[in-house]
Scaffold this active site. Sequence first.
Site, short mmCIF file in Angstrom:
data_model
loop_
_atom_site.label_atom_id
_atom_site.label_comp_id
_atom_site.label_asym_id
_atom_site.label_seq_id
_atom_site.Cartn_x
_atom_site.Cartn_y
_atom_site.Cartn_z
N GLY A 27 0.83 -1.28 0.16
CA GLY A 27 -0.04 -0.06 0.09
C GLY A 27 0.83 1.22 -0.24
N GLY B 147 0.59 9.14 2.40
CA GLY B 147 1.18 10.26 2.45
C GLY B 147 2.79 10.26 2.98
N MET B 148 3.07 9.30 3.69
CA MET B 148 4.33 9.11 4.40
C MET B 148 5.27 8.30 3.73
SD MET B 148 5.37 11.42 6.46
CE MET B 148 6.50 10.96 7.03
N GLU C 296 5.80 4.54 0.54
CA GLU C 296 4.99 3.43 0.04
C GLU C 296 5.63 2.06 0.89
OE1 GLU C 296 4.79 3.59 -4.59
OE2 GLU C 296 6.55 4.57 -4.01
N VAL C 297 4.70 1.13 0.79
CA VAL C 297 4.96 -0.28 1.68
C VAL C 297 5.08 -1.35 0.71
CG1 VAL C 297 4.34 -1.53 3.86
CG2 VAL C 297 3.83 0.97 3.88
N LYS D 10 9.04 0.02 4.14
CA LYS D 10 8.35 1.19 3.82
C LYS D 10 9.57 2.31 3.37
CE LYS D 10 5.45 4.94 5.78
NZ LYS D 10 4.71 5.16 7.01
N ASP E 91 -2.12 11.54 14.94
CA ASP E 91 -2.65 11.15 13.82
C ASP E 91 -3.32 9.80 13.79
OD1 ASP E 91 -3.83 11.65 11.27
OD2 ASP E 91 -2.05 10.57 10.12
#
Length: 855
Positions: free
Chosen positions: A19, A22-23, A25-26, A41, A134
């Site tokens: 997936g 915003g921080m 890609e994994v 990540k 968050d």
Amino acid sequence: MTLAAGARIGPYEIVGPIGAGGMGEVFRARDTRLGRDVALKILPTLFAADPDRLRRFEQEARAAAALNHPNIVVVYDVGADATVPYVVSELLDGQTLRQTLERGALPVRKAVEYGMQIAGGLAAAHDKGIVHRDLKPENVFLTKDGRVKILDFGLAKLAEAITADGSRATMAQTDPGMVVGTAGYMSPEQLRSEPVDARSDVFSLGAVLYEMFTGARAFQGKTAVDTMSAILREDPAEFPPGVHAPSPAIERIVRRCLEKNVDERFQSARDVTFALDALSSASGVKPMAEPDELPARHRRPGPAVAAAGALAIVAGATYVIGARFGARPADPPALTQLTFRSGTVGGARYSPDGKTVIYAAAWEGEPYTVFSTRPGAPDSSPLPLPPADVLSISPAGDMALLVNARHQGIVFSPTGTLARASISGGAARELAEGMNSADWSPDGSDLVAISILSASDARIDWPLGMERLHTPYWLSDPRLSPDGKRLAFIAHINQGDDGEIRVMERTGEPRTLSSGWLSVQGLAWAPGGREIWFTGTRVGMLRGVWAVTLDGRERLLYRAPTRLLLDDVAPDGRALLSAISLRSEIRFGSLREKTERSLSWFDYATGLTMSATAKLIAFVESGESNGSKYGVFVRPTDGGPAFRLADGGFGSISPDGKWVLVGSADPTDANARLIPTGPGAARNLSLNPLRLLTGGAWFPDSRHFAVTGSEGGHAIRTYDLDTTAGHLAPMTPEGTSGRLISPDGQWMAASDGRQRGLFSLQTHTLTPLPAHPDDQVAGWSADSKALFVYQPGDRSARLFRFDTATGTRTDLATLEISDPAGVIGVGNVLVAPDGDHYVYRYFRQLSQLFEVKLQ
């Protein structure tokens, strides 16, 4: 950036994408050094050169790596490959809370359990000086074994953090005036760009809890600006009413998390954990604002307290909890022990004079006998009545009794014949069969009664003979209010001993007053009829005597370290309580050698299976020994120690003893794992498209597994699961199901709902067998020519060999327990193909009766 399968980032080989956010890609990756799959990540190429994003990415890694808690994702490694920074963490199997909430609100008990885990993880982060900032359903991951993992500390504010070498390092701060977070879950102080602390996460947790309990967002506007305005100025809508709605106590906890003034909120996540655990305060404190085999989801009690001196600990516990909540604790209530022999106490009621106690008990394995006693007098006198359990006593002294009772799948709730007799003794007049419990109306003119046909079929007659309510789950403890206008009862909606307190009038639908009980039994109206008192265990194993008003306000009357059952309440507040120990025990034996040994491990074994070689057994421990998890165990039958194989609510050992198929306690969870009993790697198996699972058994090749279940909108049938290929295919027509396949692989013991027989795996036809209606299949003979069957009983089970060609029955043995005190429900018998070795399970319930004055 796009990474293809096989690409390398440092020592990690990319397997495929998982997936993106915003921080970063994994990706799923393979650690080539340790041979394990991990989550990797990375920052997208577009952002890798952005100093601010890079700083935040490094901050996320350092924040998460400083934490070590079972509810926070584990970070294994941090590094950079050329210009590509990455973080490596554990690979999780499951889905996010957001994906789960797409199906609507969670069951109350599950929402409380998840809420406690989230709060526990936040508390651990706050202890390290880390504020998540968050928290939202997208950043909460639910693993398939029921564990909550908090993700993405990339927006965390760290005043200070502990580095790996123990030094302290000041971390990057959010620029003043910058709003960081997600609309709908940010605290008011976040929206106003004010300094935030752990209490900001408490607000976000409240928004997540609200959504878990209601299925709706706490704050939802047409635009992000509207949502932020609602957070600053509006309160969330009231919890929606309904049969499965959370209690008012739970709603108060959620609303306290969502207080806009930080000083009026819970001051730490740890306080939220405690509040969810307790759910109510002590007495006087305002409520703060859970065929013959039992379902594995039951929560089981620990050892019973067998003496008044030991039960005095309960009074001290009640005093302590009052002090913990800031209340002035009442004096510990006085306890009087009424029974002293070894066995099981049944129903107990005060006689019309309020001074004599009438109770039933099965002492030293004998049938139930009705006794009378008085508090302060150690002797009990048997009444001249037939063997029976006591259900109710009318003001005129008429008794409602249960005679010829049997446990048919629900060990807590036998069924038998409802009878009427005088308290002075004499013959009992039978009134109705197939009954479970009953209560006299206050004027003694009629009875309200519950009949139970199965764990999924019950009805209430009010009055007797006139059906008032029919349910697809079992019911218990019917009690009429002092004015006779309302009926209180317990609805066990999940088939186990968990349930809800409900009340209804002669017309209209029942309504739920209290829910979320892991175990609840025993109910009576309080003096005056303004409260209902009952005994139950809440999430976190907070157990005792509780009170609930007709508008759903709860309070704890009496906290206990053991399982209690409330039998009756006198007009002056005296109550009859049974202290109960309930265990499930395992025995293994040889018919030829006429020997048996105990293979019991902890406190509550269910789901018993045995290898064809009779060398190993597998079972599920579902009692207090396993806390909030059910565990699948394997034990050698020579008496060697058991070992825990995995978390799970179901475990079936293969005929060769090399594998155990492990499934969830949730019958709607279509996922399983194949786990070796020795060296080797476990494999995940999908049972899709099944939507309901009811059982299964291995084929003799130890590769195929017969799964009984149903697809959405279809009848139950049996499927062939190829555990090597992972392929699932129907075996039987819809409506026909079975298990226990013959050693030659030709036959399966099965039923089509009308008749039982042998299902041919070649012709796919069912051949009826002239079996006794009480027969349960225990196994096949090695030559596939005979079935071993047994007839379960309360204190023994009869074992037979049944020749499938001739219908000849040979009596093999009667399985009896040498110490019969408290033994009920002998069953789950399994016989190895050698026709010699066998294993079985039984329940033992021991109890004593006490009187206590409650407030």
